[in-house]
Design a protein around this motif. Structure first.
Motif, PDB file in Angstrom:
ATOM      1  N   ALA A  69       0.828  -1.212   0.000  1.00 14.61           N
ATOM      2  CA  ALA A  69       0.000   0.000   0.000  1.00 14.61           C
ATOM      3  C   ALA A  69       0.861   1.260   0.000  1.00 14.61           C
ATOM      4  O   ALA A  69       0.569   2.216  -0.721  1.00 14.61           O
ATOM      5  CB  ALA A  69      -0.937  -0.004   1.201  1.00 14.61           C
ATOM      6  N   ARG A  73       0.752   4.018  -2.921  1.00 10.29           N
ATOM      7  CA  ARG A  73       0.408   5.391  -2.570  1.00 10.29           C
ATOM      8  C   ARG A  73       1.546   6.366  -2.883  1.00 10.29           C
ATOM      9  O   ARG A  73       1.315   7.551  -3.066  1.00 10.29           O
ATOM     10  CB  ARG A  73       0.022   5.495  -1.107  1.00 10.29           C
ATOM     11  CG  ARG A  73      -1.396   5.007  -0.788  1.00 10.29           C
ATOM     12  CD  ARG A  73      -2.427   6.036  -1.247  1.00 10.29           C
ATOM     13  NE  ARG A  73      -3.771   5.695  -0.862  1.00 10.29           N
ATOM     14  CZ  ARG A  73      -4.317   6.007   0.309  1.00 10.29           C
ATOM     15  NH1 ARG A  73      -3.630   6.635   1.233  1.00 10.29           N
ATOM     16  NH2 ARG A  73      -5.560   5.660   0.551  1.00 10.29           N
ATOM     17  N   VAL A  81      -7.463   2.098  -0.658  1.00 10.32           N
ATOM     18  CA  VAL A  81      -6.796   0.938  -0.067  1.00 10.32           C
ATOM     19  C   VAL A  81      -7.696   0.334   1.002  1.00 10.32           C
ATOM     20  O   VAL A  81      -8.172   1.045   1.895  1.00 10.32           O
ATOM     21  CB  VAL A  81      -5.438   1.324   0.563  1.00 10.32           C
ATOM     22  CG1 VAL A  81      -4.834   0.145   1.323  1.00 10.32           C
ATOM     23  CG2 VAL A  81      -4.481   1.850  -0.495  1.00 10.32           C
ATOM     24  N   SER A 100      -7.606   4.930   4.470  1.00  9.08           N
ATOM     25  CA  SER A 100      -7.781   3.530   4.096  1.00  9.08           C
ATOM     26  C   SER A 100      -8.808   2.913   5.037  1.00  9.08           C
ATOM     27  O   SER A 100      -9.236   3.548   5.998  1.00  9.08           O
ATOM     28  CB  SER A 100      -6.447   2.779   4.194  1.00  9.08           C
ATOM     29  OG  SER A 100      -5.930   2.818   5.516  1.00  9.08           O
TER      30      SER A 100
END
Length: 126
Positions: A69, A73, A81, A100
């Motif tokens: 993630a 990102r 996410v 997220s």
């Protein structure tokens, strides 16, 4: 209209298949990976194609779901996410990316579909 592509990362094959089928049934296209390194490669191959990430946290040897993630990102700061884990929820505030969602195992499939749809709708346009 093209479908929304979701990168799904899960090292347990039965869970991977169940989530993949649910996402496809909900109208998403799915790119699946069982290891963090494979997920990062799949994303890096065509970062513009991936519109969302659903990842387990513990993925065996190599990058974790947290790592996947953060990598994604770093390229696309607004990509939705969703983390899925049986035991990582306590680490989410410190290790998870901002904006997220954490879904704890066991879960029901509508939790993932609803969470993903919510994040996609809230994301700023590309």
């Amino acid at each position: 209209m093209s479908s929304i592509v979701v990168l799904l990362v899960e090292d347990e094959s039965m869970i991977l298949i169940d989530v993949e089928h649910s996402l496809v049934d909900a109208g998403f296209e799915v790119v699946s990976a069982t290891k963090g390194a494979d997920a990062i490669r799949a994303f890096d191959d065509d970062p513009e194609r991936i519109a969302g990430l659903v990842t387990d946290i513990r993925l065996g040897v190599g990058p974790t779901g947290w790592d996947v993630a953060r990598h994604i990102r770093s390229v696309n700061p607004n990509l939705p996410v969703i983390y899925v884990s049986g035991d990582g929820a306590d680490d989410w505030p410190s290790l998870g990316v901002p904006n997220s969602i954490m879904i704890s195992k066991p879960f029901v499939m509508p939790q993932i579909i609803t969470g993903l749809s919510t994040l996609l709708n809230e994301a700023p346009p590309p």
